[in-house]
Design an enzyme around this catalytic site. Structure first.
Site, PDB file in Angstrom:
ATOM      1  N   GLU A  11      -2.371 -13.360   5.286  1.00  0.00           N
ATOM      2  CA  GLU A  11      -2.411 -11.986   4.794  1.00  0.00           C
ATOM      3  C   GLU A  11      -1.595 -11.093   5.720  1.00  0.00           C
ATOM      4  O   GLU A  11      -1.631 -11.247   6.939  1.00  0.00           O
ATOM      5  CB  GLU A  11      -3.871 -11.518   4.722  1.00  0.00           C
ATOM      6  CG  GLU A  11      -4.063 -10.161   4.069  1.00  0.00           C
ATOM      7  CD  GLU A  11      -5.532  -9.797   3.925  1.00  0.00           C
ATOM      8  OE1 GLU A  11      -5.911  -8.699   4.372  1.00  0.00           O
ATOM      9  OE2 GLU A  11      -6.286 -10.625   3.373  1.00  0.00           O
ATOM     10  N   SER A  40       6.939 -19.299  15.046  1.00  0.00           N
ATOM     11  CA  SER A  40       7.122 -20.528  15.812  1.00  0.00           C
ATOM     12  C   SER A  40       6.675 -21.739  14.997  1.00  0.00           C
ATOM     13  O   SER A  40       7.386 -22.753  14.926  1.00  0.00           O
ATOM     14  CB  SER A  40       6.330 -20.450  17.117  1.00  0.00           C
ATOM     15  OG  SER A  40       6.437 -21.652  17.842  1.00  0.00           O
TER      16      SER A  40
END
EC number: 2.3.1.48
Length: 458
Positions: free
Chosen positions: A344, A357
């Site tokens: 979200e 990442s």
């Protein structure tokens, strides 16, 4: 407006400006909304800051709660007046925020309350040396309640009603003790006022009940039968476990977890109705039990295909790879559900770094694996999305952020230079040494909450 006079002495050895203490009455002019230079304790340098609130101490001095411009709100703090550079003070513009109400400092009064998808198109994977691209280095939540007192009843964490109310912008809890750790919170959380007026809130690390003193905590621990979170243990490997907690079945724990998380998450609104949510708590195990290190929550039914509503690693356990572990686990659940998912939005700054990442590594691993399995064949963004369970939009944005998504001769292609390939192959190899989710240790089946409700209604 005439600026207040301030005497400045130049240090003969270092040439640093020193301020002579000014008339204390001059600080009366510094009200809510003013901007000025403030000596930032953590960096020992002056930075521009906005005054959020102020209060008067018993000795008559004034202290100010400030937000440093262009800095995360977890760095907001109370400062003494001698850290303000009055010569730089800029008054708020007309029609802006009203001046702050000066309050007497009282641990039982208002001060502490205030501290209170398109068509499938094949994308060719060009040979590594066909095109060169620049090297890109990839990266590493519940804001305020809709009012200062009573939250709406919707869900445990939501973006609805994100507020800039001054009272909830002020960190209202000085310290918490959780297990062996004493932690300074980052943001406001609506704990009871009688607790926020204390120097420290004591929290049971197993049931997350909050107490007012060390003595109360010891008495509670003698009676508390829990040695791990409630719910089902759905994963256990190398002394790390995940517990799935239903917000409807374990309301007290879920609400306490949300309150604890609110101290460290700034981008979501906190509500008390946890029924629509599932919580996945990550723990470390020792001889005393399972100790919480972090968690993520998700809606039981999400029309937007969110697989995470909130995600948090508690500060004492950060920089240990647990953030990536939580993210990886959320996508392992999505793979079992045979769905794509996305967190979200918006993400916190730390959350965004962790997701970028993870997405980068997961996508690059899939591209290399596809190249080995199907040399010379093309791949679509949809293929990548389905194999990783990363939502299509996140795949595209990650490829763009890594500068791998190129428009070439009328179509989009993925371009990976030799340099980038070598960098990511090394990172993928290094990641094998880190703690990872072992899918074989995950014992979980998805539940169809929508179907159950439909059957009941029928």
């Amino acid at each position: 407006m005439t600026e207040p006079k301030k005497e400045i002495i130049e240090d003969e050895n270092h040439g640093i400006s020193k301020k002579i203490p000014t008339d204390p009455r001059q600080y009366e002019k510094v009200t809510e909304g003013c901007r000025l230079l403030v000596m930032m304790a953590s960096q020992e340098e002056e930075r521009w800051a906005e005054v959020i609130s102020r209060c008067r101490a018993a000795n008559g001095s004034i202290k100010f709660y400030v937000h440093y411009i262009d800095c995360n709100r977890r760095l907001d703090e109370w400062v003494q007046s001698d850290r303000l550079n009055l010569a730089s003070c800029e008054l708020p513009k007309k029609g802006g925020k009203k001046g702050a109400h000066l309050r007497e400092e009282n641990r039982d009064s208002n001060e502490n309350e205030g501290k209170k998808s398109g068509r499938k198109r094949k994308i060719p994977l060009l040979p590594m040396d066909d095109l060169k691209a620049e090297s890109v280095d990839p990266l590493q939540a519940i804001s305020t309640m809709t009012s200062g007192s009573t939250p709406s009843l919707r869900g445990s964490m939501s973006m609805v009603g994100h507020s800039e109310d001054a009272m909830t912008r002020i960190r209202n809890v000085e310290c918490i003790e959780l297990g062996r750790s004493r932690i300074q919170p980052w943001y406001f959380a609506p704990y009871p006022q009688q607790l926020t007026s204390l120097d420290c809130i004591y929290i049971c690390e197993f049931c997350l009940k909050y107490l007012k003193s060390k003595t109360c905590l010891k008495r509670h621990m003698e009676k508390c039968a829990m040695c791990h979170p409630p719910g089902n243990q759905i994963y256990s490997h190398d002394k790390l476990s995940f517990f799935e907690i239903d917000g409807r079945k374990n309301k007290s724990y879920a609400q306490n977890l949300c309150l604890l998380a609110k101290l460290f998450l700034d981008h979501k609104t906190l509500y008390y109705d946890t029924d629509p949510f599932l919580f996945y708590v990550l723990t470390e195990e020792d001889e005393k039990g399972h100790h919480i290190v972090g968690y993520f929550s998700k809606e039981k039914e999400s029309a937007e295909e969110y697989n995470v509503a909130c995600i948090l690693v508690l500060p004492p356990f950060q920089k240990k790879g647990y953030g990536s572990l939580l993210i990886e686990f959320s996508y392992e659940l999505s793979k079992i559900e045979q769905k794509t998912g996305s967190p979200e939005k918006p993400l916190s700054d730390l959350g965004l770094l962790s997701y970028r990442s993870y997405w980068s590594m997961a996508i690059m691993k899939e591209l290399f694996a596809f190249k080995r399995r199907h040399p010379g064949e093309d791949i679509t963004v949809q293929d990548i999305s389905q194999s990783t369970s990363i939502k299509r939009e996140d795949v595209v944005s990650t490829l763009q952020q890594l500068d791998l998504y190129k428009y070439y001769k009328g179509s989009y292609i993925i371009v990976i230079s030799d340099e980038k390939r070598q960098v990511y192959e090394k990172r993928i190899e290094a990641a094998k040494k880190k703690t990872r989710i072992n899918p074989a240790a995950l014992q979980w089946r998805p539940k169809e909450y929508g179907k159950k409700r439909a059957q009941i209604m029928f």
